[in-house]
Enzyme design. Structure first.
Site, mmCIF file in Angstrom:
data_model
loop_
_atom_site.group_PDB
_atom_site.id
_atom_site.type_symbol
_atom_site.label_atom_id
_atom_site.label_comp_id
_atom_site.label_asym_id
_atom_site.label_seq_id
_atom_site.Cartn_x
_atom_site.Cartn_y
_atom_site.Cartn_z
ATOM 1 C CB ALA A 63 39.395 55.239 32.785
ATOM 2 N N GLY A 102 36.097 56.070 36.479
ATOM 3 C CA GLY A 102 35.072 55.476 36.072
ATOM 4 C C GLY A 102 33.581 54.333 36.389
ATOM 5 C CD GLU A 125 38.140 59.573 38.644
ATOM 6 O OE1 GLU A 125 38.420 59.375 39.872
ATOM 7 O OE2 GLU A 125 37.224 58.775 37.843
HETATM 8 N N1 3HC Z 1 42.668 50.141 34.855
HETATM 9 C C1 3HC Z 1 43.740 49.327 34.476
HETATM 10 N N2 3HC Z 1 43.930 48.106 35.294
HETATM 11 C C2 3HC Z 1 43.776 48.223 36.208
HETATM 12 C C3 3HC Z 1 42.842 49.452 37.461
HETATM 13 C C4 3HC Z 1 42.190 50.333 36.075
HETATM 14 N N3 3HC Z 1 41.527 51.110 36.259
HETATM 15 N N4 3HC Z 1 42.810 49.009 38.589
HETATM 16 C C5 3HC Z 1 43.748 48.226 38.891
HETATM 17 N N5 3HC Z 1 44.230 47.060 37.707
HETATM 18 C C6 3HC Z 1 44.760 46.319 37.793
HETATM 19 C C7 3HC Z 1 46.928 46.601 38.408
HETATM 20 O O1 3HC Z 1 47.115 47.167 37.813
HETATM 21 C C8 3HC Z 1 46.963 45.108 38.422
HETATM 22 O O2 3HC Z 1 47.553 44.507 37.099
HETATM 23 P P1 3HC Z 1 48.358 43.370 37.794
HETATM 24 O O3 3HC Z 1 47.689 42.325 38.044
HETATM 25 O O4 3HC Z 1 48.760 43.210 35.871
HETATM 26 O O5 3HC Z 1 49.620 44.297 38.353
HETATM 27 C C9 3HC Z 1 45.739 44.782 38.085
HETATM 28 O O6 3HC Z 1 44.156 45.356 37.964
HETATM 29 C C10 3HC Z 1 44.485 44.654 40.508
HETATM 30 O O7 3HC Z 1 44.799 45.172 40.937
HETATM 31 P P2 3HC Z 1 45.763 45.818 41.936
HETATM 32 O O8 3HC Z 1 47.050 44.931 42.626
HETATM 33 O O9 3HC Z 1 45.963 46.956 42.546
HETATM 34 O O10 3HC Z 1 44.395 44.266 43.342
HETATM 35 P P3 3HC Z 1 43.556 45.365 44.374
HETATM 36 O O11 3HC Z 1 42.249 44.141 44.728
HETATM 37 O O12 3HC Z 1 44.997 45.488 45.553
HETATM 38 O O13 3HC Z 1 42.824 46.306 44.533
HETATM 39 C C11 3HC Z 1 41.865 47.892 43.050
HETATM 40 C C12 3HC Z 1 42.028 46.458 43.690
HETATM 41 C C13 3HC Z 1 41.309 48.778 44.236
HETATM 42 C C14 3HC Z 1 40.336 48.875 42.481
HETATM 43 C C15 3HC Z 1 42.776 49.199 42.956
HETATM 44 O O14 3HC Z 1 43.431 48.995 41.772
HETATM 45 C C16 3HC Z 1 42.622 50.479 42.113
HETATM 46 O O15 3HC Z 1 42.805 51.986 43.039
HETATM 47 N N6 3HC Z 1 43.142 50.911 40.652
HETATM 48 C C17 3HC Z 1 42.307 51.756 40.107
HETATM 49 C C18 3HC Z 1 41.048 52.288 40.397
HETATM 50 C C19 3HC Z 1 41.087 53.367 40.445
HETATM 51 O O16 3HC Z 1 42.414 54.832 39.878
HETATM 52 N N7 3HC Z 1 40.040 53.896 38.937
HETATM 53 C C20 3HC Z 1 40.617 55.430 38.622
HETATM 54 C C21 3HC Z 1 40.650 55.344 37.472
HETATM 55 S S1 3HC Z 1 41.066 56.848 35.857
HETATM 56 C C22 3HC Z 1 39.556 56.665 35.186
HETATM 57 O O17 3HC Z 1 38.334 56.421 35.887
HETATM 58 C C23 3HC Z 1 38.913 58.076 34.616
HETATM 59 C C24 3HC Z 1 37.521 58.418 34.186
HETATM 60 O O18 3HC Z 1 36.882 59.667 35.474
HETATM 61 C C25 3HC Z 1 37.031 58.967 32.753
#
Ligand code: 3HC
Ligand code: NAI
Length: 694
Positions: A63, A102, A125
């Site tokens: 998400a 997500g 998450e």
């Molecule tokens: N939403 C919005 N922005 C996100 C994002 C997300 N899910 N994941 C990453 N970003 C953004 C970061 O903030 C960063 O932004 P910036 O360049 O402006 O600082 C950019 O994307 C790149 O991210 P990273 O610097 O972390 O890049 P990496 O290549 O090191 O890592 C990644 C990539 C492994 C995908 C890491 O970003 C990550 O772990 N992201 C979060 C994943 C996550 O937690 N997903 C679950 C979200 S909650 C959800 O899905 C709810 C659902 O169950 C309903």
């Protein structure tokens, strides 16, 4: 089609590509685009099936975290997933990079999944204070059973493609992402396979051992003390094993909502973004290219040097450790070997991995052997004269262009740099103990550190899997400068009426791994005493108890007694210390009083905030969230409270100021409020207004 979701035919297979850089988060435009694309699939006479793929470097990272807490613009993810699962034509997810949160929930809703060998999947998450809220807690257990699902969902750990294939999360590993997925979809069509809906699987969630969840819960609750999300994650997985799919989804929804609305979620998402912001240095743009670090040297094989060397070796960088004598070198290398062996014994790594790491670590007693390293990290005694001698020597032997870094925890980087003719190459790289474990790397820029030097150590921090923060140069930088007030107030509380175990209990319950006195016993009462001797000056009243413990030979855990009595690592309150504390109060003519837990908490924590405000004002920290990252990753401040600055802002800076003013009246000038705090309260603004990154 929307801009971010493309639809094209490859033969009779529709390839639906998500293009929402950098990580294809499921923002509103993506959800809408997917909804339209799957509607089109079902009315497209030219398409028999679809492949869903992420454009760019990854599948879908989940998400859009930036949308949490804001009004949801329809369609919601559930609506899109319902439409996907109900599709009459098969949908195959084609995974590369990472399918997270997500993103994995989308893939689990597809009828089949293929992945390239380097792909990873996970439901992280929980690290954001949430649970997978789009069916992940209900579908994953149906595919892999409750044990693996609970392990992945409560930790947020990723599984590689191979593990995902073995567990049945992925159906096939492909070489060519789109080509392989299209071929898979064509096979499904040709074989007229019935649609495989994960929501309809029951085998793996039936007849679960009644002891499984109670036992899992008991173990988990100890591991995740204070965190709400992991326990909710487990409750949702349990629902997958006890309720029909539709009911389980309702339970997941309710649990998700509770977490979504909880302050822990806000704090943990604050830390997620804070960690990423910390890497951005306003005057060091992306045009400044970091130097490549292919080899390293460490000076000093003591507590820190060995751990620092392990960080390099763990990511494949060869490293030489230098001591002047063979005996401390052998001792240090022995400790490194033992640390690795402990990891193997614990099962956290393999013998092959440590063999490789150990082959990259070597020792030397000769400066001639380290001159070609790209970076050298000095970790000798915390003494300016010795550090200057070491840097003068490094200036002579290191090749031009090498980075000269110091692991000093408090000393002036500019004074250290003055021992060289290349202050632009000198910088602080402050690791935390144990250096191979703690995630923080507090880099400290001197007045002459070049942008290239700064960019290099920030990049290096990420490469060695740390969280780098950049601090300015002052005594103790961000972390240790703030800590001084915390330990001082803890010690004052003892003189006024508290016992060490009262203070430690309150701090532990707040969420830190241990309180200041247990910490003192771990680090060594003698170490603090030596630092005070080194610093000179008149004895400070609040250190009287620590000094007396030192005089009694109670150095902490290593002597079996300090603030506590020890059996192994088990600490118990000691009547001897109780008497010593009471006698010391009497010596100063202090009438002891009952101190409640609330006072203990605020007296210890508010100095962190007040000094934090001061160093933010001075520009020692670029932004308040850098301070939060420092405390969460360097000092064990609970991430579910978001770090000291976030915690204070949630409480209200006006309330914080009022308490500090009250303590100033009671205890005098050591509680003088930071001018920035007063200004922000007057202007009704938050920390963001003081950021130097704007
Ligand atoms: N939403 C919005 N922005 C996100 C994002 C997300 N899910 N994941 C990453 N970003 C953004 C970061 O903030 C960063 O932004 P910036 O360049 O402006 O600082 C950019 O994307 C790149 O991210 P990273 O610097 O972390 O890049 P990496 O290549 O090191 O890592 C990644 C990539 C492994 C995908 C890491 O970003 C990550 O772990 N992201 C979060 C994943 C996550 O937690 N997903 C679950 C979200 S909650 C959800 O899905 C709810 C659902 O169950 C309903
Ligand atoms: P330590 O006393 O365990 O190790 C220092 C090592 O340096 C010893 O093995 C000693 O033989 C060696 N040494 C001394 N002078 C030397 C010289 N001139 N050339 C080569 N080697 C020399 O000390 P520790 O705890 O590892 O601290 C090292 C540095 O790291 C200090 O600056 C300290 O402030 C800092 N630091 C320490 C932390 C801790 O928790 N111990 C945490 C963060 C930083």
């Amino acid at each position: 089609m929307s801009d971010v979701v493309a639809y094209e035919l490859k033969g009779r297979i529709a390839v639906i590509t998500i293009n929402n850089p950098p990580v294809n988060a499921l923002s509103h435009g993506v959800r809408k685009g997917m909804q339209d694309a799957f509607a089109r699939l079902n009315s497209d006479a030219g398409a028999d099936a679809a492949v869903l793929v992420g454009g760019g470097r990854t599948f879908i990272a989940g998400a859009d975290i930036r949308e949490f807490g804001k009004p949801m613009q329809p369609p919601g993810l559930h609506e899109v997933l319902d439409a996907m699962e109900a599709s009459k034509k098969p949908i195959v997810a084609a995974i590369h990079g990472t399918a997270l949160g997500g993103g994995l929930e989308v893939a689990l809703t597809c009828h089949w999944r293929v992945a390239v060998a380097s792909a990873q999947v996970g439901l992280p998450e929980v690290k954001l204070g949430l649970l997978p809220g789009a069916g992940g807690t209900q579908r994953l257990p149906r595919l892999v059973g409750p044990k693996m699902a609970a392990d992945l969902i409560t930790t947020g750990n990723f599984a590689g493609a191979k593990q995902a294939l073995a567990a049945g999360v992925v159906d096939e590993i492909v070489g060519d992402l789109v080509g392989g997925a299209v071929a898979f979809a064509e096979k499904v069509v040709k074989e007229k396979r019935p649609l495989r809906k994960v929501s309809e699987l029951t085998d793996k969630v039936s007849n679960i051992d009644p002891k499984f969840f109670p036992e899992y819960r008991a173990t988990l609750s100890k591991k995740v003390r204070g965190f709400l999300a992991p326990m909710h994650c487990l409750a949702a997985v349990e629902a997958a094993c006890t309720l029909p799919f539709a009911e389980g989804m309702k339970r997941e929804r309710a649990l998700f909502q509770e977490l979504h609305d909880h302050p822990q979620r806000m704090a943990q998402i604050h830390i997620f973004f804070a960690e990423r912001e910390a890497g951005k240095i306003p005057d060091v743009g992306s045009d400044v290219k970091p130097k490549e670090i292919k080899s390293a040297a460490v000076i000093g094989a003591g507590t820190m040097g060995g751990g620092i060397a392990m960080n390099f070796a763990n990511v494949g960088i060869p490293v030489k450790i230098l001591e002047l004598e063979q005996a401390p070198l052998d001792k240090g290398l022995g400790v490194v070997r033992k640390n690795y062996e402990t990891s193997v014994a614990r099962g956290s790594t393999t013998q092959a991995t440590i063999d490789k790491a150990l082959s990259l670590i070597s020792g030397t007693t000769s400066y001639d052997e380290i001159g070609q390293a790209d970076i050298v990290v000095e970790a000798v005694f915390e003494n300016m004269d010795i550090k200057k001698q070491v840097f003068a020597k490094l200036d002579q032997v290191m090749k031009p262009g090498a980075i000269l870094a110091s692991n000093t925890s408090t000393l002036d980087i500019d004074a250290i740099a003055s021992a060289t003719k290349r202050p632009e190459a000198v910088i602080g790289t402050h690791f935390f103990s144990p250096a191979n474990v703690m995630k923080l790397l507090e880099n400290v820029r001197g007045k002459d550190s070049s942008k290239e030097t700064i960019a290099t150590v920030m990049e290096l921090g990420k490469k060695i899997r740390k969280v780098p923060v950049l601090a300015g140069n002052c005594f103790g930088f961000i972390g240790n400068r703030m800590l001084h007030g915390y330990t001082r107030e803890a010690a004052e509380l003892l003189l006024e009426g508290a016992m060490p175990w009262d203070v430690d209990r309150v701090i532990y319950n707040f969420g830190l791994p241990m309180g200041p006195f247990a910490m003192g016993d771990l680090a060594g009462i003698d170490v603090g005493w030596r630092v005070r001797q080194g610093r000179g000056g008149p004895p400070e009243k609040h250190y009287r108890i620590a000094d007396r413990l030192y005089e009694l030979g109670r150095y902490g855990q290593k002597t079996g007694a300090g603030y506590y009595k020890y059996e192994g690592r088990n600490a118990t309150p000691d009547p001897v210390v109780q008497k010593l504390v009471e006698d010391t109060s009497a010596e100063f003519g202090i009438t002891r009083r009952k101190i409640d837990d609330e006072e203990i908490l605020y007296r210890c924590m508010l100095p962190l905030v007040n000094v934090g405000a001061q160093i933010l004002d001075e520009g020692i920290a670029i932004r308040s969230s850098d301070i939060d990252v420092t405390y969460v990753y360097g000092y064990g401040f609970p991430s579910y409270r978001g770090g000291p600055m976030f915690w204070a802002e949630q409480m209200g800076l006006d309330k914080v100021l009022a308490m500090i003013r009250k303590y100033e009246q009671e205890h005098g000038s050591r509680w003088k409020p930071a001018p920035l705090l007063q200004r922000l309260v007057d202007q009704k603004k938050g920390w963001a207004a003081a950021s130097k990154a704007a």
